[in-house]
Design a protein around this motif. Structure first.
Motif, mmCIF file in Angstrom:
data_model
loop_
_atom_site.group_PDB
_atom_site.id
_atom_site.type_symbol
_atom_site.label_atom_id
_atom_site.label_comp_id
_atom_site.label_asym_id
_atom_site.label_seq_id
_atom_site.Cartn_x
_atom_site.Cartn_y
_atom_site.Cartn_z
ATOM 1 N N ILE A 195 0.872 -0.984 -0.163
ATOM 2 C CA ILE A 195 -0.013 -0.096 -0.331
ATOM 3 C C ILE A 195 0.540 1.366 0.092
ATOM 4 O O ILE A 195 2.194 1.989 0.532
ATOM 5 C CB ILE A 195 -0.389 0.167 1.444
ATOM 6 N N GLU A 196 0.456 2.225 -0.959
ATOM 7 C CA GLU A 196 1.574 3.342 -1.155
ATOM 8 C C GLU A 196 0.987 4.440 -1.776
ATOM 9 O O GLU A 196 0.485 4.447 -1.906
ATOM 10 C CB GLU A 196 2.955 2.218 -1.724
ATOM 11 N N GLN A 197 1.215 6.193 -0.622
ATOM 12 C CA GLN A 197 0.782 7.155 -1.476
ATOM 13 C C GLN A 197 2.290 7.097 -2.640
ATOM 14 O O GLN A 197 1.082 7.945 -4.248
ATOM 15 C CB GLN A 197 0.888 8.078 -0.195
ATOM 16 N N ASN A 198 3.335 6.679 -2.337
ATOM 17 C CA ASN A 198 4.151 7.207 -3.603
ATOM 18 C C ASN A 198 4.511 6.128 -5.020
ATOM 19 O O ASN A 198 4.650 5.008 -5.227
ATOM 20 C CB ASN A 198 5.693 7.270 -2.601
ATOM 21 N N ALA A 199 2.783 6.656 -5.494
ATOM 22 C CA ALA A 199 2.255 5.910 -7.013
ATOM 23 C C ALA A 199 3.699 5.388 -7.770
ATOM 24 O O ALA A 199 3.929 4.958 -8.228
ATOM 25 C CB ALA A 199 1.345 6.553 -7.450
ATOM 26 N N ARG A 200 4.601 6.444 -7.907
ATOM 27 C CA ARG A 200 5.720 5.910 -8.429
ATOM 28 C C ARG A 200 6.692 4.848 -8.303
ATOM 29 O O ARG A 200 6.218 4.099 -9.508
ATOM 30 C CB ARG A 200 6.535 7.650 -9.471
ATOM 31 N N MET A 201 7.128 5.067 -6.650
ATOM 32 C CA MET A 201 7.633 4.245 -6.831
ATOM 33 C C MET A 201 7.209 3.003 -6.993
ATOM 34 O O MET A 201 7.880 1.562 -7.234
ATOM 35 C CB MET A 201 8.446 4.545 -5.722
ATOM 36 N N ALA A 202 5.940 3.004 -6.636
ATOM 37 C CA ALA A 202 5.331 1.435 -6.328
ATOM 38 C C ALA A 202 5.016 0.327 -7.424
ATOM 39 O O ALA A 202 5.682 -0.428 -7.848
ATOM 40 C CB ALA A 202 4.213 1.648 -5.425
ATOM 41 N N LEU A 203 4.429 2.078 -8.532
ATOM 42 C CA LEU A 203 4.602 0.888 -10.098
ATOM 43 C C LEU A 203 5.748 0.461 -10.446
ATOM 44 O O LEU A 203 6.066 -0.147 -10.864
ATOM 45 C CB LEU A 203 4.049 2.227 -10.806
ATOM 46 N N HIS A 214 2.403 4.273 -17.457
ATOM 47 C CA HIS A 214 2.718 5.185 -18.340
ATOM 48 C C HIS A 214 1.324 5.568 -19.055
ATOM 49 O O HIS A 214 1.141 6.225 -19.962
ATOM 50 C CB HIS A 214 2.911 4.283 -19.866
ATOM 51 N N SER A 215 0.133 5.008 -17.742
ATOM 52 C CA SER A 215 -1.463 5.687 -18.453
ATOM 53 C C SER A 215 -1.296 6.936 -18.229
ATOM 54 O O SER A 215 -0.825 7.544 -17.057
ATOM 55 C CB SER A 215 -2.713 4.800 -17.742
ATOM 56 N N ASP A 216 -1.846 7.617 -19.465
ATOM 57 C CA ASP A 216 -2.149 8.760 -19.166
ATOM 58 C C ASP A 216 -2.708 9.162 -17.847
ATOM 59 O O ASP A 216 -3.013 10.698 -17.200
ATOM 60 C CB ASP A 216 -3.146 10.206 -20.539
ATOM 61 N N ASP A 217 -4.216 8.498 -17.580
ATOM 62 C CA ASP A 217 -5.299 8.708 -16.111
ATOM 63 C C ASP A 217 -4.063 8.709 -14.934
ATOM 64 O O ASP A 217 -4.568 9.871 -14.006
ATOM 65 C CB ASP A 217 -6.078 8.280 -16.676
ATOM 66 N N ILE A 218 -4.074 7.940 -14.973
ATOM 67 C CA ILE A 218 -2.899 7.284 -14.024
ATOM 68 C C ILE A 218 -1.526 8.487 -13.660
ATOM 69 O O ILE A 218 -1.544 9.150 -12.070
ATOM 70 C CB ILE A 218 -1.953 6.088 -13.920
ATOM 71 N N LYS A 219 -0.866 8.826 -14.142
ATOM 72 C CA LYS A 219 -0.536 10.084 -14.610
ATOM 73 C C LYS A 219 -0.908 11.519 -13.867
ATOM 74 O O LYS A 219 -0.138 12.120 -13.103
ATOM 75 C CB LYS A 219 0.329 10.145 -15.648
ATOM 76 N N LYS A 220 -1.691 12.208 -14.818
ATOM 77 C CA LYS A 220 -2.455 12.929 -14.309
ATOM 78 C C LYS A 220 -2.736 12.876 -12.954
ATOM 79 O O LYS A 220 -3.174 13.845 -12.079
ATOM 80 C CB LYS A 220 -4.090 12.851 -15.392
ATOM 81 N N ALA A 221 -3.148 12.004 -12.627
ATOM 82 C CA ALA A 221 -4.349 12.022 -11.271
ATOM 83 C C ALA A 221 -2.839 11.552 -9.684
ATOM 84 O O ALA A 221 -3.334 11.859 -8.636
ATOM 85 C CB ALA A 221 -5.060 10.366 -10.915
ATOM 86 N N TYR A 222 -1.570 10.489 -9.750
ATOM 87 C CA TYR A 222 -1.199 10.055 -9.087
ATOM 88 C C TYR A 222 -0.267 10.658 -9.092
ATOM 89 O O TYR A 222 0.948 10.451 -8.318
ATOM 90 C CB TYR A 222 -0.943 8.744 -8.834
ATOM 91 N N LEU A 223 0.269 11.077 -10.481
ATOM 92 C CA LEU A 223 2.503 10.756 -10.875
ATOM 93 C C LEU A 223 2.320 12.299 -10.629
ATOM 94 O O LEU A 223 3.761 12.838 -10.935
ATOM 95 C CB LEU A 223 2.607 10.111 -11.779
ATOM 96 N N GLY A 224 1.266 13.041 -11.138
ATOM 97 C CA GLY A 224 1.708 14.701 -10.893
ATOM 98 C C GLY A 224 2.169 15.911 -11.968
ATOM 99 O O GLY A 224 3.137 15.883 -12.367
ATOM 100 N N GLU A 225 1.693 14.279 -13.361
ATOM 101 C CA GLU A 225 1.876 15.116 -14.153
ATOM 102 C C GLU A 225 1.372 15.228 -15.154
ATOM 103 O O GLU A 225 -0.294 14.355 -15.381
ATOM 104 C CB GLU A 225 2.420 13.773 -15.619
#
Length: 234
Positions: A190-198, A223-234
């Motif tokens: 379980i992790e808030q740091n989505a980039r590291m976890a993924l 590399h999903s656009d939705d995930i990038k926007k929501a959790y990776l700050g991109e």
């Protein structure tokens, strides 16, 4: 190995987990990502028997564990590193590790496993006689993980291992999670740091307000656009 089916969990009138379905296969690292309050910690606490579920089923190695009390989980090979580490601050590092092995009867192997923990976390060996409460945040996280490993678990449940830690320490912790997995322990992270976890997981689930909204290959989600926007700050 671990299967959650149609899981519902309430806190009073608050419906915290809504028909959750999740699976972890033997040998995998699976991560559950989501924002604060999404239901990540509640999911782990339900698996560990710390939170009572309203309905649904949790099974481990084909056996239903939904109604089992939390103290039975280590006997099955389920080890939980809770959010906030929860080490015993007024005991030494070594005493914390000894408590991790409290259910084990194989005395000969326990001493070998202390050495394995010290190999993974050399800092703990240096501080074996030090009071755990005087350790840095990163060292306390290492101790919480080391204590959980002393159960000799089949699956390790990790709740926010990167919380409040410096980036270099976080990188080290995630390298060790990979090593633990490669040595044969299945991991649910379980992790808030989505980039590291993924980046280290095989598969991932995304949870929002108690619902699983997405699941799939971790690298694809990274590399999903939705995930990038929501959790990776991109």
């Amino acid at each position: 190995m671990l299967k959650i089916k149609d899981l519902n969990l309430y806190y009073g009138v608050i419906h915290a987990l809504k028909n959750i379905n999740l699976e972890v296969n033997e040998g995998e690292i699976v991560t559950l990502i989501g924002s604060n309050g999404a239901g990540k910690t509640s999911t782990l606490r339900a698996i560990s028997g710390l939170n009572q579920i309203k309905s649904g089923e949790i099974s481990f190695e084909g056996k239903t564990i939904s109604k089992l009390p939390s103290y039975k989980m280590p006997h099955l090979g389920i080890s939980h590193v809770p959010e906030g580490r929860r080490i015993f601050a007024n005991l030494t590092v070594m005493e914390n590790l000894e408590l991790g092995a409290y259910i084990r009867k194989d005395k000969a192997n326990i001493s070998k496993d202390y050495e394995k923990v010290f190999q993974k976390f050399p800092r703990l060996k240096e501080r074996a006689k030090q009071m755990a409460g005087t350790l840095s945040g990163g060292e306390q996280q290492m101790l919480a993980m080391g204590r959980a490993l002393m159960i000799n678990p089949k699956i390790l449940l990790l709740d926010e291992p990167s919380m409040g830690l410096a980036p270099l320490v976080v990188k080290n912790i995630f390298e060790i999670i990979k090593e633990i997995n490669q040595a044969g322990t299945t991991v649910l992270l379980i992790e808030q740091n989505a980039r590291m976890a993924l980046s280290i997981a095989d598969r991932a689930y995304v949870i929002e307000t108690g619902n699983i909204v997405k699941e799939g290959n971790a690298k694809e989600l990274l590399h999903s656009d939705d995930i990038k926007k929501a959790y990776l700050g991109e």
